[in-house]
Design an enzyme around this catalytic site. Structure first.
Site, PDB file in Angstrom:
ATOM      1  N   GLN A 338       8.706  16.657  -9.486  1.00  0.00           N
ATOM      2  CA  GLN A 338       9.812  16.133  -8.656  1.00  0.00           C
ATOM      3  C   GLN A 338       9.684  16.690  -7.236  1.00  0.00           C
ATOM      4  N   ARG A 341       6.961  15.089  -5.112  1.00  0.00           N
ATOM      5  CA  ARG A 341       7.269  13.711  -4.657  1.00  0.00           C
ATOM      6  C   ARG A 341       8.367  13.718  -3.599  1.00  0.00           C
ATOM      7  N   GLU A 432       9.823  -6.795  14.879  1.00  0.00           N
ATOM      8  CA  GLU A 432       9.367  -6.037  16.049  1.00  0.00           C
ATOM      9  C   GLU A 432       7.875  -5.769  15.963  1.00  0.00           C
TER      10      GLU A 432
HETATM   11  C1  LIG Z   1      17.778  -4.798  17.627  1.00  0.00           C
HETATM   12  C2  LIG Z   1      17.375  -3.391  17.776  1.00  0.00           C
HETATM   13  C3  LIG Z   1      18.572  -2.548  17.884  1.00  0.00           C
HETATM   14  C4  LIG Z   1      18.480  -1.288  17.679  1.00  0.00           C
HETATM   15  C5  LIG Z   1      17.212  -0.722  17.205  1.00  0.00           C
HETATM   16  C6  LIG Z   1      17.497   0.316  16.241  1.00  0.00           C
HETATM   17  C7  LIG Z   1      17.104   0.192  15.016  1.00  0.00           C
HETATM   18  C8  LIG Z   1      16.496  -1.030  14.505  1.00  0.00           C
HETATM   19  C9  LIG Z   1      17.389  -1.614  13.499  1.00  0.00           C
HETATM   20  C10 LIG Z   1      17.504  -2.904  13.347  1.00  0.00           C
HETATM   21  C11 LIG Z   1      16.765  -3.837  14.215  1.00  0.00           C
HETATM   22  C12 LIG Z   1      17.538  -5.113  14.275  1.00  0.00           C
HETATM   23  C13 LIG Z   1      16.938  -6.254  14.226  1.00  0.00           C
HETATM   24  C14 LIG Z   1      15.463  -6.417  14.223  1.00  0.00           C
HETATM   25  C15 LIG Z   1      14.982  -6.849  15.576  1.00  0.00           C
HETATM   26  C16 LIG Z   1      13.659  -7.512  15.464  1.00  0.00           C
HETATM   27  C17 LIG Z   1      13.444  -8.389  16.642  1.00  0.00           C
HETATM   28  C18 LIG Z   1      12.087  -8.998  16.657  1.00  0.00           C
HETATM   29  O1  LIG Z   1      11.376  -9.021  15.706  1.00  0.00           O
HETATM   30  S1  LIG Z   1      11.671  -9.617  18.193  1.00  0.00           S
HETATM   31  C19 LIG Z   1      10.067 -10.313  17.987  1.00  0.00           C
HETATM   32  C20 LIG Z   1       9.019  -9.244  17.773  1.00  0.00           C
HETATM   33  N1  LIG Z   1       7.712  -9.823  17.885  1.00  0.00           N
HETATM   34  C21 LIG Z   1       6.613  -9.080  18.026  1.00  0.00           C
HETATM   35  O2  LIG Z   1       6.640  -7.861  17.991  1.00  0.00           O
HETATM   36  C22 LIG Z   1       5.336  -9.839  18.257  1.00  0.00           C
HETATM   37  C23 LIG Z   1       4.124  -8.969  18.052  1.00  0.00           C
HETATM   38  N2  LIG Z   1       3.012  -9.476  18.877  1.00  0.00           N
HETATM   39  C24 LIG Z   1       2.732  -8.910  20.109  1.00  0.00           C
HETATM   40  O3  LIG Z   1       3.347  -7.974  20.566  1.00  0.00           O
HETATM   41  C25 LIG Z   1       1.565  -9.521  20.876  1.00  0.00           C
HETATM   42  O4  LIG Z   1       1.371 -10.845  20.467  1.00  0.00           O
HETATM   43  C26 LIG Z   1       0.265  -8.724  20.640  1.00  0.00           C
HETATM   44  C27 LIG Z   1      -0.014  -8.575  19.166  1.00  0.00           C
HETATM   45  C28 LIG Z   1       0.421  -7.377  21.274  1.00  0.00           C
HETATM   46  C29 LIG Z   1      -0.904  -9.482  21.256  1.00  0.00           C
HETATM   47  O5  LIG Z   1      -0.628  -9.632  22.618  1.00  0.00           O
HETATM   48  P1  LIG Z   1      -1.499 -10.672  23.473  1.00  0.00           P
HETATM   49  O6  LIG Z   1      -1.757 -11.903  22.666  1.00  0.00           O
HETATM   50  O7  LIG Z   1      -0.853 -10.809  24.794  1.00  0.00           O
HETATM   51  O8  LIG Z   1      -2.901 -10.120  23.707  1.00  0.00           O
HETATM   52  P2  LIG Z   1      -3.764  -8.884  23.586  1.00  0.00           P
HETATM   53  O9  LIG Z   1      -3.721  -8.242  22.247  1.00  0.00           O
HETATM   54  O10 LIG Z   1      -5.064  -9.402  24.064  1.00  0.00           O
HETATM   55  O11 LIG Z   1      -3.151  -7.870  24.670  1.00  0.00           O
HETATM   56  C30 LIG Z   1      -3.486  -8.063  26.022  1.00  0.00           C
HETATM   57  C31 LIG Z   1      -3.316  -6.751  26.719  1.00  0.00           C
HETATM   58  O12 LIG Z   1      -1.940  -6.442  26.747  1.00  0.00           O
HETATM   59  C32 LIG Z   1      -1.690  -5.177  26.186  1.00  0.00           C
HETATM   60  N3  LIG Z   1      -0.391  -5.241  25.533  1.00  0.00           N
HETATM   61  C33 LIG Z   1      -0.059  -5.998  24.474  1.00  0.00           C
HETATM   62  N4  LIG Z   1       1.236  -5.789  24.156  1.00  0.00           N
HETATM   63  C34 LIG Z   1       1.724  -4.898  25.064  1.00  0.00           C
HETATM   64  C35 LIG Z   1       3.000  -4.286  25.262  1.00  0.00           C
HETATM   65  N5  LIG Z   1       4.036  -4.541  24.426  1.00  0.00           N
HETATM   66  N6  LIG Z   1       3.152  -3.436  26.281  1.00  0.00           N
HETATM   67  C36 LIG Z   1       2.094  -3.162  27.083  1.00  0.00           C
HETATM   68  N7  LIG Z   1       0.833  -3.678  26.953  1.00  0.00           N
HETATM   69  C37 LIG Z   1       0.690  -4.552  25.931  1.00  0.00           C
HETATM   70  C38 LIG Z   1      -2.818  -4.973  25.208  1.00  0.00           C
HETATM   71  O13 LIG Z   1      -3.000  -3.614  24.923  1.00  0.00           O
HETATM   72  C39 LIG Z   1      -3.969  -5.582  25.980  1.00  0.00           C
HETATM   73  O14 LIG Z   1      -4.353  -4.658  26.948  1.00  0.00           O
HETATM   74  P3  LIG Z   1      -5.907  -4.566  27.329  1.00  0.00           P
HETATM   75  O15 LIG Z   1      -6.606  -4.144  26.066  1.00  0.00           O
HETATM   76  O16 LIG Z   1      -6.284  -5.957  27.769  1.00  0.00           O
HETATM   77  O17 LIG Z   1      -5.929  -3.515  28.386  1.00  0.00           O
HETATM   78  C1  FAD Z   2      14.745  -9.411   9.271  1.00  0.00           C
HETATM   79  C2  FAD Z   2      13.984  -9.986  10.444  1.00  0.00           C
HETATM   80  C3  FAD Z   2      14.600 -10.045  11.688  1.00  0.00           C
HETATM   81  C4  FAD Z   2      13.927 -10.614  12.764  1.00  0.00           C
HETATM   82  N1  FAD Z   2      14.576 -10.715  13.976  1.00  0.00           N
HETATM   83  C5  FAD Z   2      13.942 -11.343  14.996  1.00  0.00           C
HETATM   84  C6  FAD Z   2      14.608 -11.538  16.243  1.00  0.00           C
HETATM   85  O1  FAD Z   2      15.757 -11.146  16.413  1.00  0.00           O
HETATM   86  N2  FAD Z   2      13.950 -12.197  17.242  1.00  0.00           N
HETATM   87  C7  FAD Z   2      12.666 -12.656  17.084  1.00  0.00           C
HETATM   88  O2  FAD Z   2      12.128 -13.240  18.027  1.00  0.00           O
HETATM   89  N3  FAD Z   2      11.991 -12.472  15.912  1.00  0.00           N
HETATM   90  C8  FAD Z   2      12.608 -11.838  14.877  1.00  0.00           C
HETATM   91  N4  FAD Z   2      11.949 -11.663  13.689  1.00  0.00           N
HETATM   92  C9  FAD Z   2      10.588 -12.207  13.546  1.00  0.00           C
HETATM   93  C10 FAD Z   2       9.549 -11.107  13.508  1.00  0.00           C
HETATM   94  O3  FAD Z   2       9.416 -10.537  14.781  1.00  0.00           O
HETATM   95  C11 FAD Z   2       8.212 -11.688  13.031  1.00  0.00           C
HETATM   96  O4  FAD Z   2       8.376 -12.084  11.700  1.00  0.00           O
HETATM   97  C12 FAD Z   2       7.117 -10.630  13.148  1.00  0.00           C
HETATM   98  O5  FAD Z   2       6.766 -10.463  14.494  1.00  0.00           O
HETATM   99  C13 FAD Z   2       5.878 -11.007  12.328  1.00  0.00           C
HETATM  100  O6  FAD Z   2       5.347 -12.230  12.780  1.00  0.00           O
HETATM  101  P1  FAD Z   2       5.054 -13.399  11.721  1.00  0.00           P
HETATM  102  O7  FAD Z   2       6.264 -13.607  10.929  1.00  0.00           O
HETATM  103  O8  FAD Z   2       4.469 -14.515  12.482  1.00  0.00           O
HETATM  104  O9  FAD Z   2       3.951 -12.803  10.760  1.00  0.00           O
HETATM  105  P2  FAD Z   2       2.387 -13.218  10.744  1.00  0.00           P
HETATM  106  O10 FAD Z   2       1.726 -12.755  11.969  1.00  0.00           O
HETATM  107  O11 FAD Z   2       2.270 -14.637  10.365  1.00  0.00           O
HETATM  108  O12 FAD Z   2       1.897 -12.259   9.547  1.00  0.00           O
HETATM  109  C14 FAD Z   2       1.495 -12.758   8.300  1.00  0.00           C
HETATM  110  C15 FAD Z   2       0.316 -11.919   7.844  1.00  0.00           C
HETATM  111  O13 FAD Z   2      -0.788 -12.186   8.719  1.00  0.00           O
HETATM  112  C16 FAD Z   2      -1.362 -10.971   9.181  1.00  0.00           C
HETATM  113  N5  FAD Z   2      -1.927 -11.158  10.523  1.00  0.00           N
HETATM  114  C17 FAD Z   2      -1.402 -11.875  11.528  1.00  0.00           C
HETATM  115  N6  FAD Z   2      -2.203 -11.827  12.618  1.00  0.00           N
HETATM  116  C18 FAD Z   2      -3.254 -11.038  12.287  1.00  0.00           C
HETATM  117  C19 FAD Z   2      -4.429 -10.582  12.981  1.00  0.00           C
HETATM  118  N7  FAD Z   2      -4.670 -10.916  14.262  1.00  0.00           N
HETATM  119  N8  FAD Z   2      -5.276  -9.773  12.320  1.00  0.00           N
HETATM  120  C20 FAD Z   2      -5.020  -9.398  11.043  1.00  0.00           C
HETATM  121  N9  FAD Z   2      -3.944  -9.804  10.335  1.00  0.00           N
HETATM  122  C21 FAD Z   2      -3.073 -10.610  10.949  1.00  0.00           C
HETATM  123  C22 FAD Z   2      -0.185 -10.011   9.207  1.00  0.00           C
HETATM  124  O14 FAD Z   2      -0.656  -8.657   9.152  1.00  0.00           O
HETATM  125  C23 FAD Z   2       0.558 -10.412   7.923  1.00  0.00           C
HETATM  126  O15 FAD Z   2      -0.044  -9.756   6.826  1.00  0.00           O
HETATM  127  C24 FAD Z   2      12.604 -11.102  12.597  1.00  0.00           C
HETATM  128  C25 FAD Z   2      11.977 -11.020  11.354  1.00  0.00           C
HETATM  129  C26 FAD Z   2      12.661 -10.462  10.272  1.00  0.00           C
HETATM  130  C27 FAD Z   2      11.985 -10.388   8.922  1.00  0.00           C
END
Ligand SMILES: CC/C=C\C/C=C\C/C=C\C/C=C\CCCCC(=O)SCCNC(=O)CCNC(=O)[C@H](O)C(C)(C)COP(=O)(O)OP(=O)(O)OC[C@H]1O[C@@H](n2cnc3c(N)ncnc32)[C@H](O)[C@@H]1OP(=O)(O)O
Ligand code: FAD
Length: 638
Positions: A338, A341, A432
């Site tokens: 326990q 873990r 995120e």
């Molecule tokens: C709501 C929160 C409130 C409180 C928080 C507290 C607790 C949390 C509790 C609850 C949260 C509540 C709700 C949940 C909220 C969720 C909301 C969302 O999900 S919003 C949507 C989120 N979506 C994503 O995160 C998308 C992920 N994808 C990406 O970020 C980009 O597509 C990528 C994977 C980074 C790819 O980027 P891109 O296609 O532009 O290309 P590259 O990979 O070639 O990158 C180019 C170049 O840019 C640099 N770079 C990429 N990202 C960033 C960045 N964010 N900042 C700075 N630089 C960045 C990258 O390193 C490359 O640089 P280089 O190598 O060219 O020098």
């Molecule tokens: C509870 C919840 C709240 C959210 N709230 C918000 C919000 O407020 N606003 C908002 O804009 N979005 C929101 N989202 C969306 C969220 O940001 C996306 O779901 C998240 O960014 C993942 O993207 P996707 O769903 O396209 O997954 P995908 O990218 O389709 O992932 C599917 C699978 O593909 C794999 N994959 C994808 N790309 C690659 C790659 N290049 N190489 C290797 N593997 C890869 C991933 O690892 C994963 O296993 C929310 C999602 C959830 C579940």
């Protein structure tokens, strides 16, 4: 109560004997956990305010339908806002109140993303126009980036924003089904406005994804505006859990917005239709995600500490086997399995707390530098927030599930608080930024760093982390040395990215211990936890460490022996270490984790409150069971 022994009486602290074993000043540790005396005061005061107000009751959630659950969440959000206004709470106190209300709601995204996006990507003028409305909640915002067809690949988003120079407007449009906005929290039923991300088109030329403020609903009657189709995307994982949140779907049908509603700090479009890119990295458009990722790391320490608090208290209450001559059975917390873990999770909760503090500093530092147009630390800030968000949320989600299992059958009851905590928390591995996708970003950063710095990734780490640093370098060299593409090696590079993030967590824990930490025995306890965190990971990944040659099999065996010794040092302090989180029973929402440890009477009492026990003979008996028992259905066609 008749027949109730001393051991079951209410008002008795059944964990007093455990608390008396503590070897350190718990009140001083509470300050360390909170971050400062002021932070502790705010947290303590607000958590008790919420716990004592029936308006914030949450013990009935599992019995509500989706519509009742959602309406109750709206009531609580409105009640919370009224409390904030009536009591004139500060922004810090208000944020704490929303935290202790402990219910995913549209307010998370209004305060956690909509406002930060305007602050980070809006011009001064845009901030002056929109922030006062948002702070007073005269508009309610969401962050609409993800689409049905794209989430990870932001540059693949399909929503368009086409500039019309005739009218000085943008036309926001969803050209395909997959361009429907999908997932944004608060979007489905509540948000009146969105920060919508769309492909900017000016004069027939595309300029990539930008953010736009779009009104979705009337501020008079909340009906969707012309061209807006919006709704909820449906039930999600778990029953109550995240179903208090209206994650929505949104389609734009040629919706027109004024030009000044494009967030223009990073790039601008003039009224003549000229696109101007400021001399700032385009990635600043991703800035809100960086901000939220660093808050999610702090949130991971909160979620993991909640689960560990429940499992630790219950492990001290639960006795199973080992009775000698009719004496009490053994506390399960005394079993070495326990402890092996549970205690690494306790150490991880503290480790994530401190890395969250450091990341908050890093984010503030990079934000300050950006204001001076110093972009030198932006790549590291992105890699750190992405990697640590991935590492801590994966470990926390796995840790909450492990805590459920550590509580045996009773851990599977909703009244344990653990199933709900897991169901609410586990999407953090996806939102995120999907955790694998984020680790690939870290891997990319490491590849670039190795190619620029040669083998040594960084010499700026404390001595105690040499093995961890060597592990990362070894993993990178094994990968970078091979002449194959990034994609081919990506699974291996992700492992190196995890190793890099673990190195950061360990080194920041060690740096934390180099600070002045007041309180009798407090620093000593934290040193034990730091060693547990570091040695547990070394044990878990000993293959990596052995392959570097910087530790031998004998070292690995000694590390394992030391872990057992460290667990024995934690044991007498375990209850005090989780008391230091200072969680109220209301916030924990767990009978197994209740402060007084009086678990069994509470479990028994809670069972009878289930709606199924409103009648001794269940609905359906006469229709289905009685005929079965009476074999009257033998001839019935099944
Ligand atoms: C709501 C929160 C409130 C409180 C928080 C507290 C607790 C949390 C509790 C609850 C949260 C509540 C709700 C949940 C909220 C969720 C909301 C969302 O999900 S919003 C949507 C989120 N979506 C994503 O995160 C998308 C992920 N994808 C990406 O970020 C980009 O597509 C990528 C994977 C980074 C790819 O980027 P891109 O296609 O532009 O290309 P590259 O990979 O070639 O990158 C180019 C170049 O840019 C640099 N770079 C990429 N990202 C960033 C960045 N964010 N900042 C700075 N630089 C960045 C990258 O390193 C490359 O640089 P280089 O190598 O060219 O020098
Ligand atoms: C509870 C919840 C709240 C959210 N709230 C918000 C919000 O407020 N606003 C908002 O804009 N979005 C929101 N989202 C969306 C969220 O940001 C996306 O779901 C998240 O960014 C993942 O993207 P996707 O769903 O396209 O997954 P995908 O990218 O389709 O992932 C599917 C699978 O593909 C794999 N994959 C994808 N790309 C690659 C790659 N290049 N190489 C290797 N593997 C890869 C991933 O690892 C994963 O296993 C929310 C999602 C959830 C579940």
């Amino acid at each position: 109560m008749e027949g109730v022994g001393e051991e079951e009486m209410e008002g008795v602290d059944h964990l007093a004997h455990e608390r008396n074993k503590s070897e350190f000043d718990v009140d001083a540790m509470k300050i360390v956990w909170a971050g400062s005396p002021h932070a502790f005061d705010v947290s303590d005061r607000i958590s008790k305010l919420v716990a004592s107000d029936p308006g914030f009751r949450k013990d009935n959630r599992s019995t509500l339908s989706r519509k009742e659950l959602f309406k109750n969440t709206l009531r609580k959000a409105a009640y919370a806002w009224k409390t904030i206004v009536d009591l004139r709470l500060s922004e810090e106190e208000a944020a704490k109140l929303r935290f202790y209300v402990d219910e995913p709601a549209f307010t998370d995204l209004h305060w956690g993303m909509f406002i930060p996006a305007i602050k980070g990507q809006g011009t001064e003028e845009q901030q002056q126009k929109w922030l006062p409305l948002a702070y007073k909640m005269q508009i309610i915002g969401c962050y609409a980036q993800t689409e049905l067809g794209h989430g990870s690949n932001v540059q693949g988003l399909e929503t368009t924003a086409t500039f019309d120079s005739q009218t000085d407007e943008f036309i926001i449009h969803s050209p395909t089904l997959t361009s429907s906005k999908w997932w944004p929290g608060g979007l489905g039923k509540v948000a009146t406005h969105a920060i919508a991300y769309a492909r900017l088109i000016v004069g027939g030329r595309e300029h990539g994804v930008h953010g736009f403020i779009v009104q979705l609903r009337s501020l008079e009657d909340h009906s969707p505006l012309l061209g807006i189709t919006v709704g909820d995307i449906g039930m999600k994982f778990g029953n109550g859990a995240y179903n208090t949140m209206d994650n929505g779907v949104l389609q734009f049908d040629h919706v027109r917005i004024p030009r000044n509603q494009m967030l223009m700090r990073v790039s601008q479009v003039t009224c003549e239709g000229k696109y101007k890119q400021s001399d700032v990295p385009r990635q600043l458009v991703y800035g809100t995600m960086v901000y939220v990722r660093q808050t999610i790391v702090a949130d991971a320490s909160c979620a993991l500490s909640r689960a560990v608090c429940i499992a630790t208290r219950y492990s001290a209450v639960r006795r199973q086997f080992g009775s000698q001559n009719g004496g009490p059975e053994t506390q399960v917390i005394d079993y070495k399995t326990q402890q092996s873990r549970l205690f690494p999770l306790l150490a991880s909760a503290y480790a994530f707390r401190f890395i969250g503090e450091w990341l908050k500093w890093l984010y503030a530092d990079v934000t300050q530098r950006l204001q001076a147009n110093d972009f030198s630390t932006l790549p590291e800030a992105h890699a750190c927030t992405a990697g640590l968000k991935s590492l801590t949320t994966t470990a926390t989600a796995d840790g909450i599930e492990e805590c459920r299992k550590l509580c045996g059958g009773h851990g599977y009851l909703c009244s344990s608080g653990l199933p709900e905590l897991f169901a609410v928390y586990v999407p953090a591995c996806t939102y995120e930024g999907d955790n694998t996708v984020l680790l690939l970003q870290v891997a990319r950063f490491l590849m670039k760093t190795v190619s620029q710095l040669g083998s040594r990734l960084s010499s700026k780490k404390p001595v105690g982390t040499i093995a961890y640093m060597t592990r990362v370098e070894h993993l990178m060299q094994c990968r970078c040395g091979v002449q194959r593409g990034f994609a081919e090696l990506s699974a291996d590079l992700v492992e190196a990215a995890v190793a890099h993030c673990q190195l950061i967590v360990v080194s920041k824990f060690i740096e934390k211990l180099q600070q002045e930490i007041p309180g009798k025995g407090v620093k000593q306890q934290l040193e034990v936890l730091c060693n547990i965190y570091a040695l547990f990971l070394l044990h878990k990944h000993q293959g990596d460490f052995l392959s570097t040659g910087c530790i031998t099999p004998k070292h690995a065996a000694l590390a394992n022996d030391e872990l057992r010794s460290l667990y024995s040092q934690v044991r007498p302090n375990a209850i005090a270490l989780v008391d230091a989180f200072n969680y109220t029973d209301h916030y924990l929402g767990s009978i197994l984790g209740c402060y007084d440890g009086n678990v069994y009477p509470k479990l028994y009492e809670a069972a009878w409150k289930d709606p199924l026990n409103e009648s001794v003979v269940p609905d359906g008996y006469h229709l289905y069971i009685r005929p079965l028992l009476k074999q009257e259905i033998r001839t019935a066609r099944l």
